[in-house]
Design an enzyme around this catalytic site. Structure first.
Site, PDB file in Angstrom:
ATOM      1  N   ARG A   1       0.815  -1.231   0.000  1.00  0.00           N
ATOM      2  CA  ARG A   1       0.000   0.000   0.000  1.00  0.00           C
ATOM      3  C   ARG A   1       0.841   1.271   0.000  1.00  0.00           C
ATOM      4  NH1 ARG A   1      -2.747  -3.237   3.613  1.00  0.00           N
ATOM      5  NH2 ARG A   1      -4.576  -4.189   2.624  1.00  0.00           N
TER       6      ARG A   1
ATOM      7  N   LYS B   1       1.891  11.732 -10.926  1.00  0.00           N
ATOM      8  CA  LYS B   1       1.051  10.871 -11.767  1.00  0.00           C
ATOM      9  C   LYS B   1       1.858   9.632 -12.102  1.00  0.00           C
ATOM     10  CE  LYS B   1      -1.954  14.005 -14.330  1.00  0.00           C
ATOM     11  NZ  LYS B   1      -2.344  14.370 -15.711  1.00  0.00           N
TER      12      LYS B   1
ATOM     13  N   GLU C   1       8.346  19.941 -23.941  1.00  0.00           N
ATOM     14  CA  GLU C   1       7.649  20.148 -22.664  1.00  0.00           C
ATOM     15  C   GLU C   1       8.259  21.348 -21.913  1.00  0.00           C
ATOM     16  OE1 GLU C   1       4.954  18.444 -22.368  1.00  0.00           O
ATOM     17  OE2 GLU C   1       5.277  16.518 -23.368  1.00  0.00           O
TER      18      GLU C   1
ATOM     19  N   LYS D   1       6.504  23.364 -13.502  1.00  0.00           N
ATOM     20  CA  LYS D   1       5.659  22.190 -13.253  1.00  0.00           C
ATOM     21  C   LYS D   1       5.406  22.055 -11.750  1.00  0.00           C
ATOM     22  CE  LYS D   1       3.883  17.918 -13.943  1.00  0.00           C
ATOM     23  NZ  LYS D   1       3.940  16.718 -14.724  1.00  0.00           N
TER      24      LYS D   1
ATOM     25  N   GLU E   1      -5.339  17.499 -10.175  1.00  0.00           N
ATOM     26  CA  GLU E   1      -5.859  17.919 -11.475  1.00  0.00           C
ATOM     27  C   GLU E   1      -7.368  18.193 -11.441  1.00  0.00           C
ATOM     28  OE1 GLU E   1      -4.632  17.193 -16.054  1.00  0.00           O
ATOM     29  OE2 GLU E   1      -5.063  15.374 -14.931  1.00  0.00           O
TER      30      GLU E   1
ATOM     31  N   ARG F   1      -4.163  22.509 -13.136  1.00  0.00           N
ATOM     32  CA  ARG F   1      -3.193  21.585 -13.730  1.00  0.00           C
ATOM     33  C   ARG F   1      -3.483  21.319 -15.210  1.00  0.00           C
ATOM     34  NH1 ARG F   1      -0.496  16.541 -10.362  1.00  0.00           N
ATOM     35  NH2 ARG F   1       0.691  15.687 -12.084  1.00  0.00           N
TER      36      ARG F   1
ATOM     37  N   ASN G   1      -1.673  20.878 -20.305  1.00  0.00           N
ATOM     38  CA  ASN G   1      -2.040  20.228 -21.568  1.00  0.00           C
ATOM     39  C   ASN G   1      -1.950  21.166 -22.773  1.00  0.00           C
ATOM     40  OD1 ASN G   1      -2.494  17.713 -20.508  1.00  0.00           O
ATOM     41  ND2 ASN G   1      -4.636  18.172 -19.999  1.00  0.00           N
TER      42      ASN G   1
ATOM     43  N   HIS H   1      -1.621  19.860 -26.243  1.00  0.00           N
ATOM     44  CA  HIS H   1      -1.823  18.413 -26.161  1.00  0.00           C
ATOM     45  C   HIS H   1      -3.132  17.919 -26.762  1.00  0.00           C
ATOM     46  CE1 HIS H   1       1.835  18.429 -23.882  1.00  0.00           C
ATOM     47  NE2 HIS H   1       1.767  17.132 -23.631  1.00  0.00           N
TER      48      HIS H   1
ATOM     49  N   HIS I   1      -2.357  14.883 -29.061  1.00  0.00           N
ATOM     50  CA  HIS I   1      -2.925  13.539 -28.878  1.00  0.00           C
ATOM     51  C   HIS I   1      -3.674  13.092 -30.131  1.00  0.00           C
ATOM     52  CE1 HIS I   1      -2.793  14.244 -24.260  1.00  0.00           C
ATOM     53  NE2 HIS I   1      -1.705  13.635 -24.685  1.00  0.00           N
TER      54      HIS I   1
ATOM     55  N   HIS J   1       6.308  11.919 -29.039  1.00  0.00           N
ATOM     56  CA  HIS J   1       5.322  12.740 -28.341  1.00  0.00           C
ATOM     57  C   HIS J   1       5.726  14.221 -28.412  1.00  0.00           C
ATOM     58  CE1 HIS J   1       2.429  14.051 -25.398  1.00  0.00           C
ATOM     59  NE2 HIS J   1       3.394  14.523 -24.626  1.00  0.00           N
TER      60      HIS J   1
HETATM   61  N1  LIG Z   1       3.555  11.012 -15.197  1.00  0.00           N
HETATM   62  C1  LIG Z   1       3.476  12.117 -15.889  1.00  0.00           C
HETATM   63  O1  LIG Z   1       3.042  13.172 -15.393  1.00  0.00           O
HETATM   64  C2  LIG Z   1       3.937  12.113 -17.314  1.00  0.00           C
HETATM   65  C3  LIG Z   1       4.116  13.324 -17.992  1.00  0.00           C
HETATM   66  C4  LIG Z   1       4.638  13.286 -19.281  1.00  0.00           C
HETATM   67  C5  LIG Z   1       4.947  12.069 -19.872  1.00  0.00           C
HETATM   68  N2  LIG Z   1       4.737  10.911 -19.189  1.00  0.00           N
HETATM   69  C6  LIG Z   1       5.074   9.610 -19.789  1.00  0.00           C
HETATM   70  O2  LIG Z   1       6.469   9.586 -20.029  1.00  0.00           O
HETATM   71  C7  LIG Z   1       6.740   8.672 -21.086  1.00  0.00           C
HETATM   72  C8  LIG Z   1       7.726   9.302 -22.023  1.00  0.00           C
HETATM   73  O3  LIG Z   1       8.901   9.607 -21.322  1.00  0.00           O
HETATM   74  P1  LIG Z   1      10.345   9.498 -21.988  1.00  0.00           P
HETATM   75  O4  LIG Z   1      10.366  10.234 -23.254  1.00  0.00           O
HETATM   76  O5  LIG Z   1      11.340   9.838 -20.943  1.00  0.00           O
HETATM   77  O6  LIG Z   1      10.390   7.946 -22.402  1.00  0.00           O
HETATM   78  P2  LIG Z   1      11.309   6.708 -22.071  1.00  0.00           P
HETATM   79  O7  LIG Z   1      11.340   6.415 -20.626  1.00  0.00           O
HETATM   80  O8  LIG Z   1      10.865   5.634 -22.975  1.00  0.00           O
HETATM   81  O9  LIG Z   1      12.791   7.170 -22.497  1.00  0.00           O
HETATM   82  C9  LIG Z   1      13.078   7.417 -23.844  1.00  0.00           C
HETATM   83  C10 LIG Z   1      14.281   6.594 -24.322  1.00  0.00           C
HETATM   84  O10 LIG Z   1      15.494   7.149 -23.797  1.00  0.00           O
HETATM   85  C11 LIG Z   1      16.265   6.127 -23.182  1.00  0.00           C
HETATM   86  N3  LIG Z   1      17.031   6.800 -22.136  1.00  0.00           N
HETATM   87  C12 LIG Z   1      16.559   7.262 -20.947  1.00  0.00           C
HETATM   88  N4  LIG Z   1      17.514   7.978 -20.321  1.00  0.00           N
HETATM   89  C13 LIG Z   1      18.617   7.937 -21.108  1.00  0.00           C
HETATM   90  C14 LIG Z   1      19.911   8.511 -21.008  1.00  0.00           C
HETATM   91  N5  LIG Z   1      20.251   9.301 -19.999  1.00  0.00           N
HETATM   92  N6  LIG Z   1      20.777   8.271 -22.007  1.00  0.00           N
HETATM   93  C15 LIG Z   1      20.424   7.517 -23.075  1.00  0.00           C
HETATM   94  N7  LIG Z   1      19.215   6.971 -23.241  1.00  0.00           N
HETATM   95  C16 LIG Z   1      18.312   7.183 -22.268  1.00  0.00           C
HETATM   96  C17 LIG Z   1      15.279   5.103 -22.740  1.00  0.00           C
HETATM   97  O11 LIG Z   1      15.870   3.852 -22.582  1.00  0.00           O
HETATM   98  C18 LIG Z   1      14.272   5.140 -23.880  1.00  0.00           C
HETATM   99  O12 LIG Z   1      14.741   4.346 -24.943  1.00  0.00           O
HETATM  100  C19 LIG Z   1       5.392   8.346 -21.714  1.00  0.00           C
HETATM  101  O13 LIG Z   1       5.001   7.054 -21.338  1.00  0.00           O
HETATM  102  C20 LIG Z   1       4.448   9.371 -21.119  1.00  0.00           C
HETATM  103  O14 LIG Z   1       3.126   8.900 -20.998  1.00  0.00           O
HETATM  104  C21 LIG Z   1       4.245  10.919 -17.928  1.00  0.00           C
HETATM  105 ZN   LIG Z   2       3.337  15.869 -22.997  1.00  0.00          ZN
END
Ligand SMILES: NC(=O)c1ccc[n+]([C@@H]2O[C@H](COP(=O)([O-])OP(=O)(O)OC[C@H]3O[C@@H](n4cnc5c(N)ncnc54)[C@H](O)[C@@H]3O)[C@@H](O)[C@H]2O)c1
Ligand SMILES: [Zn+2]
Length: 362
Positions: free
Chosen positions: A122, A144, A186, A228, A238, A242, A246, A249, A253, A266
């Site tokens: 939990r 999130k 972002e 942020k 949210e 918050r 978006n 977005h 999307h 993205h």
């Molecule tokens: N929780 C939230 O509020 C929130 C907000 C925005 C996005 N997201 C989520 O985040 C995800 C996208 O995040 P992302 O772009 O970081 O994706 P990701 O975690 O897939 O990383 C992108 C790529 O970079 C590689 N990588 C990571 N760090 C590295 C480094 N230092 N050097 C070399 N390679 C590296 C990873 O292995 C991967 O191949 C999506 O799933 C999205 O839904 C969540």
């Molecule tokens: Zn985004």
């Protein structure tokens, strides 16, 4: 240590976003009362290959005894299969409610690792150590967490705040160029919705940002993360404000949906979305000056969207956006650069014109 950004939440909860080399992590963990020796590192294969042994030896030197769960890189990892893998490994390692989970990677690792932390016993202490631009300025902050479902992205999850976000911008040096540039979307978004001075600074420093000059990147990440932090501090769950996060977005999307996930990154979709949303803004608020924003967004290099993807098709995709409320689409727009608001009931022909500007077809 550099000055931390503080996130204050209701009921006396809160945490710091702190910048510095990962070597400082053990001290930071001790400062917030997290004690070893057990901890769970959740990471992906790319990050583990690059930095896993360094993180483990930093922790070992301070008496920690981490177990590492290495996940495959990529969005598919945000699934119940890998959530379960983290849970299985953590439980067989004999965790208790004080055992921290360190999510070490990009947004995928942070989202699935964070959700695992929320569900284990939990809730066990979560520490985010983001390694991509998206994660450092956006996903690791705000609580999130979650995984995807066949019906849609991010549909299973929880608000679960970390105890600490530790940001080492030197880790960004190894990010593939496309990932790095996409993440900047972002950061630009945060500037446009809340801090016109940051936008002007980004504009002036854009070449150094693209070249990943250390001090410039560190300042960009710090200032974008602070925005942020400030938004989520004021609206943790949210229910209102918050939503301005978006910006761009609703368009992005729809584009991702119409093109199929993975065609554009993205961030690329968000850059196109912000062009469209800025066009809308300039029509809704004709007295504000959006010229510099439009010129800046227009010169950002993003892949060309095939002509078969028409504004009409995109309009249909928009309607199925899960963020729509009631029967009307909602758009985050700018009243002026640096100040965002939400509108609905925007005329369909204006949305179509916005698409044309976003796609560079005007
Ligand atoms: N929780 C939230 O509020 C929130 C907000 C925005 C996005 N997201 C989520 O985040 C995800 C996208 O995040 P992302 O772009 O970081 O994706 P990701 O975690 O897939 O990383 C992108 C790529 O970079 C590689 N990588 C990571 N760090 C590295 C480094 N230092 N050097 C070399 N390679 C590296 C990873 O292995 C991967 O191949 C999506 O799933 C999205 O839904 C969540
Ligand atoms: Zn985004």
């Amino acid at each position: 240590m550099n000055e931390a950004i503080r996130i204050d939440l209701p009921d006396g909860r809160g945490y710091n976003i702190q910048a510095g080399p990962i070597d400082w992590l053990p001290d930071a963990l001790a400062e917030i009362g997290l004690q070893g020796p057990g901890c769970i590192i959740v990471t992906d294969k790319n990050v583990d290959d690059l930095y896993g042994s360094r993180l483990r030896s930093i922790l070992h030197e301070s008496g920690w005894d981490p177990s590492t769960v290495v996940l495959p890189p990529g969005e598919e990892t945000k699934s119940d299969q890998y959530l379960r893998r983290i849970q299985d490994r953590a439980l067989s390692a004999g965790i208790d409610r004080r055992t921290p989970l360190l999510a070490f990677g990009g947004g995928v690792t942070g989202d699935v690792g964070g959700f695992a932390a929320a569900t284990l016993l939990r809730g066990i202490p979560l520490v985010q150590i983001p390694t991509t631009v998206i994660a450092q300025v956006d996903s690791a902050i705000g609580g999130k967490t979650g995984i995807n479902h066949a019906v849609g992205k991010n549909l299973i999850g929880a608000f679960y705040q970390p105890r600490l976000v530790h940001v080492d911008t030197s880790l960004l040096a190894t990010l593939p160029d496309r990932e790095y540039r996409s993440g900047l979307a972002e950061a630009v978004k945060h500037a446009l919705i809340a801090d016109v001075d940051l936008f002007e600074w980004i504009r002036r420093n854009w070449n150094s940002i693209l070249e990943r000059e250390q001090t410039v990147t560190a300042e960009l990440v710090r200032r974008a993360a602070a925005i942020k932090a400030s938004v989520v501090s004021r609206d943790e769950l949210e229910t209102g404000l918050r939503e301005i996060l978006n910006f761009g977005h609703t368009f992005a999307h729809a584009l991702e949906l119409a093109l199929g996930y993975g065609t554009l990154t993205h961030g690329e979709a968000v850059f196109i979305g912000m062009r469209a949303a800025t066009f809308l803004s300039s029509h809704l608020y004709p007295d504000a000056n959006f010229e510099r924003v439009r010129a800046f967004l227009a010169r950002i290099d993003v892949p060309i969207v095939p002509g078969s993807v028409t504004p009409g098709r995109l309009g249909d995709a928009m309607k199925s956006d899960k963020k729509k409320r009631g029967s009307e689409l909602r758009f985050v727009v700018l009243e002026a650069p640096g100040s965002a608001t939400v509108v609905s009931g925007v005329d369909a022909s204006l949305v179509e014109a916005a698409w044309r500007e976003g796609l560079g077809r005007s």
